[in-house]
Design a protein around this motif. Structure first.
Motif, PDB file in Angstrom:
ATOM      1  N   ALA A   1      13.193   4.409   8.586  1.00  0.00           N
ATOM      2  CA  ALA A   1      14.287   3.671   7.946  1.00  0.00           C
ATOM      3  C   ALA A   1      14.381   3.957   6.449  1.00  0.00           C
ATOM      4  CB  ALA A   1      14.102   2.175   8.175  1.00  0.00           C
ATOM      5  N   GLY A   2      13.540   4.862   5.948  1.00  0.00           N
ATOM      6  CA  GLY A   2      13.609   5.238   4.538  1.00  0.00           C
ATOM      7  C   GLY A   2      12.723   4.439   3.617  1.00  0.00           C
ATOM      8  N   LEU A   3      11.920   3.530   4.175  1.00  0.00           N
ATOM      9  CA  LEU A   3      10.970   2.779   3.354  1.00  0.00           C
ATOM     10  C   LEU A   3       9.634   3.505   3.397  1.00  0.00           C
ATOM     11  CD1 LEU A   3      12.812   0.326   4.971  1.00  0.00           C
ATOM     12  CD2 LEU A   3      11.586  -0.944   3.208  1.00  0.00           C
ATOM     13  N   ARG A   4       9.151   3.948   2.258  1.00  0.00           N
ATOM     14  CA  ARG A   4       7.902   4.701   2.239  1.00  0.00           C
ATOM     15  C   ARG A   4       6.789   3.854   1.619  1.00  0.00           C
ATOM     16  NH1 ARG A   4       7.363   9.370  -2.327  1.00  0.00           N
ATOM     17  NH2 ARG A   4       7.293   7.996  -4.144  1.00  0.00           N
ATOM     18  N   TRP A   5       5.597   4.120   2.073  1.00  0.00           N
ATOM     19  CA  TRP A   5       4.458   3.361   1.542  1.00  0.00           C
ATOM     20  C   TRP A   5       4.198   3.777   0.104  1.00  0.00           C
ATOM     21  CZ3 TRP A   5      -0.602   4.799   0.021  1.00  0.00           C
ATOM     22  CH2 TRP A   5      -0.906   6.159   0.161  1.00  0.00           C
ATOM     23  N   TYR A   6       3.920   2.793  -0.750  1.00  0.00           N
ATOM     24  CA  TYR A   6       3.497   3.102  -2.115  1.00  0.00           C
ATOM     25  C   TYR A   6       2.150   2.449  -2.424  1.00  0.00           C
ATOM     26  CZ  TYR A   6       5.137  -1.527  -3.715  1.00  0.00           C
ATOM     27  OH  TYR A   6       5.330  -2.881  -3.899  1.00  0.00           O
ATOM     28  N   GLU A   7       1.727   1.530  -1.559  1.00  0.00           N
ATOM     29  CA  GLU A   7       0.397   0.943  -1.554  1.00  0.00           C
ATOM     30  C   GLU A   7       0.078   0.688  -0.097  1.00  0.00           C
ATOM     31  OE1 GLU A   7      -2.755  -2.062  -1.502  1.00  0.00           O
ATOM     32  OE2 GLU A   7      -0.736  -2.299  -0.725  1.00  0.00           O
ATOM     33  N   VAL A   8      -1.179   0.665   0.271  1.00  0.00           N
ATOM     34  CA  VAL A   8      -1.558   0.683   1.680  1.00  0.00           C
ATOM     35  C   VAL A   8      -0.805  -0.353   2.513  1.00  0.00           C
ATOM     36  CG1 VAL A   8      -3.484   0.245   3.255  1.00  0.00           C
ATOM     37  CG2 VAL A   8      -3.804   1.744   1.291  1.00  0.00           C
ATOM     38  N   SER A   9      -0.522  -1.527   1.950  1.00  0.00           N
ATOM     39  CA  SER A   9       0.137  -2.592   2.714  1.00  0.00           C
ATOM     40  C   SER A   9       1.576  -2.849   2.287  1.00  0.00           C
ATOM     41  CB  SER A   9      -0.667  -3.897   2.581  1.00  0.00           C
ATOM     42  OG  SER A   9      -1.972  -3.741   3.097  1.00  0.00           O
ATOM     43  N   ASN A  10       2.154  -1.933   1.507  1.00  0.00           N
ATOM     44  CA  ASN A  10       3.497  -2.175   0.968  1.00  0.00           C
ATOM     45  C   ASN A  10       4.373  -0.936   1.075  1.00  0.00           C
ATOM     46  OD1 ASN A  10       3.527  -4.982  -0.614  1.00  0.00           O
ATOM     47  ND2 ASN A  10       1.493  -4.064  -0.823  1.00  0.00           N
ATOM     48  N   TRP A  11       5.616  -1.168   1.499  1.00  0.00           N
ATOM     49  CA  TRP A  11       6.606  -0.118   1.676  1.00  0.00           C
ATOM     50  C   TRP A  11       7.885  -0.522   0.939  1.00  0.00           C
ATOM     51  CZ3 TRP A  11       3.125  -1.751   5.109  1.00  0.00           C
ATOM     52  CH2 TRP A  11       2.411  -0.837   5.895  1.00  0.00           C
ATOM     53  N   SER A  12       8.618   0.460   0.418  1.00  0.00           N
ATOM     54  CA  SER A  12       9.885   0.134  -0.239  1.00  0.00           C
ATOM     55  C   SER A  12      10.824   1.319  -0.210  1.00  0.00           C
ATOM     56  CB  SER A  12       9.652  -0.292  -1.700  1.00  0.00           C
ATOM     57  OG  SER A  12       9.401   0.831  -2.516  1.00  0.00           O
ATOM     58  N   LEU A  13      12.086   1.035  -0.447  1.00  0.00           N
ATOM     59  CA  LEU A  13      13.036   2.094  -0.760  1.00  0.00           C
ATOM     60  C   LEU A  13      12.697   2.616  -2.151  1.00  0.00           C
ATOM     61  CD1 LEU A  13      16.402   0.542   0.508  1.00  0.00           C
ATOM     62  CD2 LEU A  13      14.965   2.243   1.665  1.00  0.00           C
ATOM     63  N   PRO A  14      13.101   3.845  -2.478  1.00  0.00           N
ATOM     64  CA  PRO A  14      12.815   4.378  -3.817  1.00  0.00           C
ATOM     65  C   PRO A  14      13.350   3.454  -4.915  1.00  0.00           C
ATOM     66  CG  PRO A  14      13.586   6.130  -2.371  1.00  0.00           C
ATOM     67  CD  PRO A  14      13.769   4.844  -1.613  1.00  0.00           C
ATOM     68  N   GLY A  15      12.487   3.132  -5.879  1.00  0.00           N
ATOM     69  CA  GLY A  15      12.882   2.283  -6.992  1.00  0.00           C
ATOM     70  C   GLY A  15      12.743   0.795  -6.740  1.00  0.00           C
ATOM     71  N   ALA A  16      12.346   0.400  -5.536  1.00  0.00           N
ATOM     72  CA  ALA A  16      12.241  -1.024  -5.205  1.00  0.00           C
ATOM     73  C   ALA A  16      10.797  -1.514  -5.157  1.00  0.00           C
ATOM     74  CB  ALA A  16      12.928  -1.310  -3.868  1.00  0.00           C
ATOM     75  N   GLU A  17       9.866  -0.716  -5.655  1.00  0.00           N
ATOM     76  CA  GLU A  17       8.468  -1.136  -5.678  1.00  0.00           C
ATOM     77  C   GLU A  17       8.311  -2.397  -6.538  1.00  0.00           C
ATOM     78  OE1 GLU A  17       8.841   3.304  -5.294  1.00  0.00           O
ATOM     79  OE2 GLU A  17       9.642   1.797  -6.672  1.00  0.00           O
ATOM     80  N   CYS A  18       7.326  -3.220  -6.194  1.00  0.00           N
ATOM     81  CA  CYS A  18       7.072  -4.447  -6.954  1.00  0.00           C
ATOM     82  C   CYS A  18       6.289  -4.097  -8.218  1.00  0.00           C
ATOM     83  CB  CYS A  18       6.304  -5.457  -6.104  1.00  0.00           C
ATOM     84  SG  CYS A  18       5.930  -6.992  -6.982  1.00  0.00           S
ATOM     85  N   ARG A  19       6.942  -4.152  -9.363  1.00  0.00           N
ATOM     86  CA  ARG A  19       6.301  -3.786 -10.625  1.00  0.00           C
ATOM     87  C   ARG A  19       5.158  -4.727 -10.979  1.00  0.00           C
ATOM     88  NH1 ARG A  19      11.382  -4.177 -14.184  1.00  0.00           N
ATOM     89  NH2 ARG A  19       9.795  -4.479 -15.800  1.00  0.00           N
ATOM     90  N   HIS A  20       5.289  -6.007 -10.619  1.00  0.00           N
ATOM     91  CA  HIS A  20       4.224  -6.963 -10.955  1.00  0.00           C
ATOM     92  C   HIS A  20       2.921  -6.567 -10.257  1.00  0.00           C
ATOM     93  CE1 HIS A  20       2.623 -10.821 -12.336  1.00  0.00           C
ATOM     94  NE2 HIS A  20       1.999 -10.861 -11.167  1.00  0.00           N
ATOM     95  N   ASN A  21       2.985  -6.289  -8.972  1.00  0.00           N
ATOM     96  CA  ASN A  21       1.772  -5.925  -8.251  1.00  0.00           C
ATOM     97  C   ASN A  21       1.217  -4.582  -8.721  1.00  0.00           C
ATOM     98  OD1 ASN A  21       1.744  -8.278  -6.783  1.00  0.00           O
ATOM     99  ND2 ASN A  21       2.778  -7.412  -5.010  1.00  0.00           N
TER     100      ASN A  21
END
Length: 403
Positions: free
Chosen positions: A264-284
């Protein structure tokens, strides 16, 4: 709500100058802990309290009064000696159930952050919410107040799985809430999943993923169920009423989640978190990258310049200490160079961006080379990145490198 105190609390706890000197050169965020829940979920071991557990000893009003005092004292501490008080680049309101405060209460929380630390231009402001305590009006209110992200606790779309977890929301409400948040103007909406609950079937997980993807969210967090000591779920497992989560099942569930989200286009950026490009959680990401943050609220943890501290847990004691002019710090520790290195390896290796080889000692590099040979890490230019199989065994990979 209570009126704003005339003076910030005077802290008995103080940060040393060498911890303060780098403030502003690293990412800086504010975490606000809301300790209130309508009911206690059977798997939860967070610092939360129901109204029945608190009685008359504490209230949202006394908590907010304490929060304002703590944030004011925090800004005064970080600005000590004429230093510039860092504006919050990210704010994360968690809990507990922040949405129990209502839209107006969450607006007051953000107002307290603005009046103490202030918000940096383009700040990311997130609140967790329980789907059952939200509405279109709630989302409109917090969007107008300045919140930019919403994280909704979905856990599962299967009613019998929610019952095992003691979740009170109905299947379908989380998706409806996500759509309401998007309609209110939130570009960034997260749904939280828990997988591996006793009794969960493949078709239950597939139904949950179908629901998540139908909601049109740009971020998904998926966590394997952990049976924490002292919880109602742990007691049920110990009595034999429920089986413990199975590691092989958890691995298969993770692979299934990753494949569906990736399609669906959501890629992992941390082992337990996936997002669309640019939607990563900056706080975490600030946590994982070793940034600074002030954690406000009962039981909240903070970190500035290699010093970590944590607040007293009970909301009544928290408010009382602040009312008496003392920061409610339960204890603190100064991280050694080795402590900070270990934490960096533990956190950064979980990120898709991986860890620079240059951050590792010769012995750790040798261990990493063996892990690469085992197919759990790959070297991408000068960085080490977990492979798909390595993500399933991330904790073991980290232990092998650090041992």
């Amino acid at each position: 709500m209570s009126t704003r105190p005339a003076e910030p609390a005077t802290a008995a706890f103080e940060l040393p100058d060498d911890a303060l000197d780098g403030v502003g050169s690293r990412p800086f965020g504010i975490y606000v802990h809301v300790p209130f829940c309508a009911t206690r979920c059977g798997y939860c071991d967070f610092n939360t309290y129901t109204a029945g557990e608190l009685g008359t000893s504490a209230s949202p009003e006394s908590w907010l009064e304490g929060l304002r005092r703590e944030l004011d004292a925090g800004a005064a501490m970080l600005g000590r000696g004429g230093r510039t008080v860092p504006a919050a680049e990210t704010v994360f309101v968690g809990g507990g159930t922040p949405s129990l405060l209502g839209g107006g209460g969450l607006a007051d929380v953000l107002g307290a952050v603005r009046s103490s630390f202030g918000l940096a231009p383009g700040a990311e402001v997130t609140t967790e919410s329980n789907p059952e305590s939200t509405s279109p009006e709630f989302f409109a209110t917090i969007r107008d107040a300045g919140y930019t992200r919403v994280s909704l606790g979905m856990q599962s779309a299967a009613a019998h799985v929610l019952r095992v977890l003691d979740r009170t929301h109905t299947p379908g409400r989380a998706v409806a809430a996500a759509r309401e948040a998007r309609a209110a103007g939130f570009a960034h909406v997260n749904l939280d999943m828990i997988y591996g609950t006793p009794g969960e079937r493949d078709e239950d997980l597939d139904a949950t993923l179908d629901a998540v993807l139908s909601a049109g969210v740009d971020h998904v967090s998926a966590y394997s169920l952990i049976v924490e000591d002292g919880t109602a779920l742990a007691r049920r497992v110990r009595r034999g009423e429920l089986p413990a989560p199975d590691d092989d099942v958890l691995a298969a569930r993770y692979e299934r989640i990753d494949a569906r989200l990736a399609d669906a286009g959501l890629r992992w950026y941390e082992v337990s978190n996936w997002s669309l490009p640019g939607a990563e959680c900056r706080h975490n990401i600030g946590y994982w990258d070793g940034g600074d943050w002030w954690g406000a609220g009962p039981g909240a943890h903070s970190h500035v310049g290699g010093v970590r501290w944590w607040n007293v847990k009970h909301p009544a004691r928290y408010a009382d200490q602040l009312a008496s002019g003392v920061l409610p710090v339960a204890d603190s520790e100064t991280l050694t160079t080795e402590d900070r290195h270990v934490e960096r390896v533990m956190l950064v290796l979980r990120l898709r961006s991986g860890m620079p080889l240059s951050d590792l000692s010769p012995g750790e590099r040798a261990a990493a080379e063996q892990t690469v040979a085992d197919g759990l890490l790959e070297q991408v230019e000068d960085r080490l990145v977990l492979t798909d199989r390595g993500r399933l065994l991330a904790d073991g990979v980290i232990r092998d490198i650090l041992s």
